[in-house]
Design an enzyme around this catalytic site. Structure first.
Site, PDB file in Angstrom:
ATOM      1  CE  LYS A 151       8.870  -1.317   0.072  1.00 31.80           C
ATOM      2  NZ  LYS A 151       8.738  -2.426   1.026  1.00 31.80           N
ATOM      3  CE  LYS A 200      18.157   4.049   0.564  1.00 27.52           C
ATOM      4  NZ  LYS A 200      17.100   4.235   1.554  1.00 27.52           N
ATOM      5  NE  ARG A 224      -3.892  -1.956   2.343  1.00 25.27           N
ATOM      6  CZ  ARG A 224      -4.821  -2.240   1.437  1.00 25.27           C
ATOM      7  NH1 ARG A 224      -5.010  -1.434   0.415  1.00 25.27           N
ATOM      8  NH2 ARG A 224      -5.571  -3.319   1.560  1.00 25.27           N
ATOM      9  CG  ASN A 225       5.461   2.714   0.872  1.00 29.32           C
ATOM     10  OD1 ASN A 225       5.448   3.733   0.197  1.00 29.32           O
ATOM     11  ND2 ASN A 225       6.357   2.460   1.814  1.00 29.32           N
ATOM     12  CE1 TYR A 266      17.805  -0.184  12.614  1.00 29.28           C
ATOM     13  CE2 TYR A 266      16.371  -0.763  10.772  1.00 29.28           C
ATOM     14  CZ  TYR A 266      16.692  -0.850  12.101  1.00 29.28           C
ATOM     15  OH  TYR A 266      15.908  -1.595  12.951  1.00 29.28           O
ATOM     16  CG  ASP A 281      10.212  -8.506   4.153  1.00 24.22           C
ATOM     17  OD1 ASP A 281       9.658  -7.452   4.558  1.00 24.22           O
ATOM     18  OD2 ASP A 281      10.659  -9.362   4.943  1.00 24.22           O
ATOM     19  CB  SER A 282      14.027  -4.462   2.305  1.00 20.56           C
ATOM     20  OG  SER A 282      13.189  -3.410   2.719  1.00 20.56           O
TER      21      SER A 282
HETATM   22  P1  IMP Z   1      10.299  -2.734   4.253  1.00 21.96           P
HETATM   23  O1  IMP Z   1      10.575  -4.111   3.800  1.00 21.96           O
HETATM   24  O2  IMP Z   1      10.461  -1.735   3.159  1.00 21.96           O
HETATM   25  O3  IMP Z   1       9.010  -2.601   4.993  1.00 21.96           O
HETATM   26  O4  IMP Z   1      11.459  -2.334   5.293  1.00 21.96           O
HETATM   27  C1  IMP Z   1      11.545  -2.909   6.575  1.00 21.96           C
HETATM   28  C2  IMP Z   1      12.463  -2.081   7.443  1.00 21.96           C
HETATM   29  O5  IMP Z   1      13.811  -2.274   7.057  1.00 21.96           O
HETATM   30  C3  IMP Z   1      12.232  -0.576   7.377  1.00 21.96           C
HETATM   31  O6  IMP Z   1      11.236  -0.172   8.282  1.00 21.96           O
HETATM   32  C4  IMP Z   1      13.606  -0.048   7.775  1.00 21.96           C
HETATM   33  O7  IMP Z   1      13.739  -0.069   9.177  1.00 21.96           O
HETATM   34  C5  IMP Z   1      14.546  -1.076   7.179  1.00 21.96           C
HETATM   35  N1  IMP Z   1      14.953  -0.665   5.817  1.00 21.96           N
HETATM   36  C6  IMP Z   1      14.631  -1.277   4.639  1.00 21.96           C
HETATM   37  N2  IMP Z   1      15.161  -0.622   3.597  1.00 21.96           N
HETATM   38  C7  IMP Z   1      15.836   0.432   4.116  1.00 21.96           C
HETATM   39  C8  IMP Z   1      16.566   1.503   3.516  1.00 21.96           C
HETATM   40  O8  IMP Z   1      16.695   1.651   2.282  1.00 21.96           O
HETATM   41  N3  IMP Z   1      17.093   2.407   4.378  1.00 21.96           N
HETATM   42  C9  IMP Z   1      16.951   2.325   5.725  1.00 21.96           C
HETATM   43  N4  IMP Z   1      16.271   1.354   6.323  1.00 21.96           N
HETATM   44  C10 IMP Z   1      15.701   0.403   5.530  1.00 21.96           C
END
Ligand code: IMP
Length: 210
Positions: free
Chosen positions: A13, A183, A9-10, A162, A72-73
């Protein structure tokens, strides 16, 4: 024009992934789930990035009957045996998920946990798993990694999560000191979705000319 669903939903992204895939696969459009209010939230309970990306892609492919992507990250810290990993978003607790104050709390907790870790053992990496699931059951995941080290003090105000303490390998600026275009050109998401684009092309999920 091929339209692919990204299971999120982002809006940011969706834009970022469309920009990445657009350069690899001209003619591909990416749409998110924000037009689908009834689509249920997927609980990300898997222990790996790839597992969680697959959960989200499968949920969208099953519900919509269309090819779906997901990612997922998070941050993998060597001195923490790979954690926060899949818990990166809620490392300091569940409160205020996704807010700036939670981002700060998560970052400060990692800094505290590494306060005794010497400079030569502060290796870390941003990691992104990207998944594709087609309605006929084809599934594939890839992983993109941006290696680096963790500083002792935050630097920079761009980005999120981070970023202020993450110094990518061979860079002099943290990812929070880079412009978003800089980035995004080297990011773990970029690396993962570039690999996914190759897979989509090679396996005919989207047309070679798309
Ligand atoms: P998501 O998978 O995009 O929801 O990321 C999960 C979490 O990983 C985020 O809330 C951040 O804490 C961290 N994260 C993922 N990608 C990044 C980035 O590019 N920069 C900084 N933190 C990240």
């Amino acid at each position: 024009m091929t339209e692919l669903v990204l299971s999120t939903r982002n809006r940011h992204k969706v834009d970022e992934v469309e920009a990445i895939l657009g350069t690899e696969l001209p003619g591909v459009r990416v749409v998110g789930l924000d037009g689908l209010p009834d689509f249920p939230e997927v609980v990300e309970f898997e222990p790996t990035f790839a597992g969680n990306a697959l959960l989200k892609a499968r949920a969208a492919a099953t519900a919509l009957g269309r090819t779906a992507l997901a990612d997922d990250s998070g941050l993998r810290v060597d001195a923490l045996n790979g954690m926060p990993g899949v818990l990166s978003a809620r490392w300091s607790g569940r409160f205020g998920a996704g807010t700036d104050s939670q981002d700060r709390a998560n970052m400060n907790l990692v800094l505290d946990q590494l306060s005794d870790t010497p400079d030569d053992r502060r290796g870390a990496a941003f990691v992104c798993a990207a998944a594709v699931v087609t309605p006929d059951g084809h599934e594939h995941t890839v992983e993109g990694v941006l290696p680096g080290v963790l500083l002792r003090e935050p630097r920079g105000t761009n980005g999120f999560g981070y970023d202020p303490i993450f110094l990518p390998e061979r860079e002099t600026r943290t990812t929070a000191e880079m412009r978003s275009t800089e980035k995004n050109a080297i990011s773990h998401r970029r690396r993962a979705f570039r690999l996914l684009a190759e897979h989509l092309r090679a396996h005919g999920v989207v047309d070679a000319g798309a």
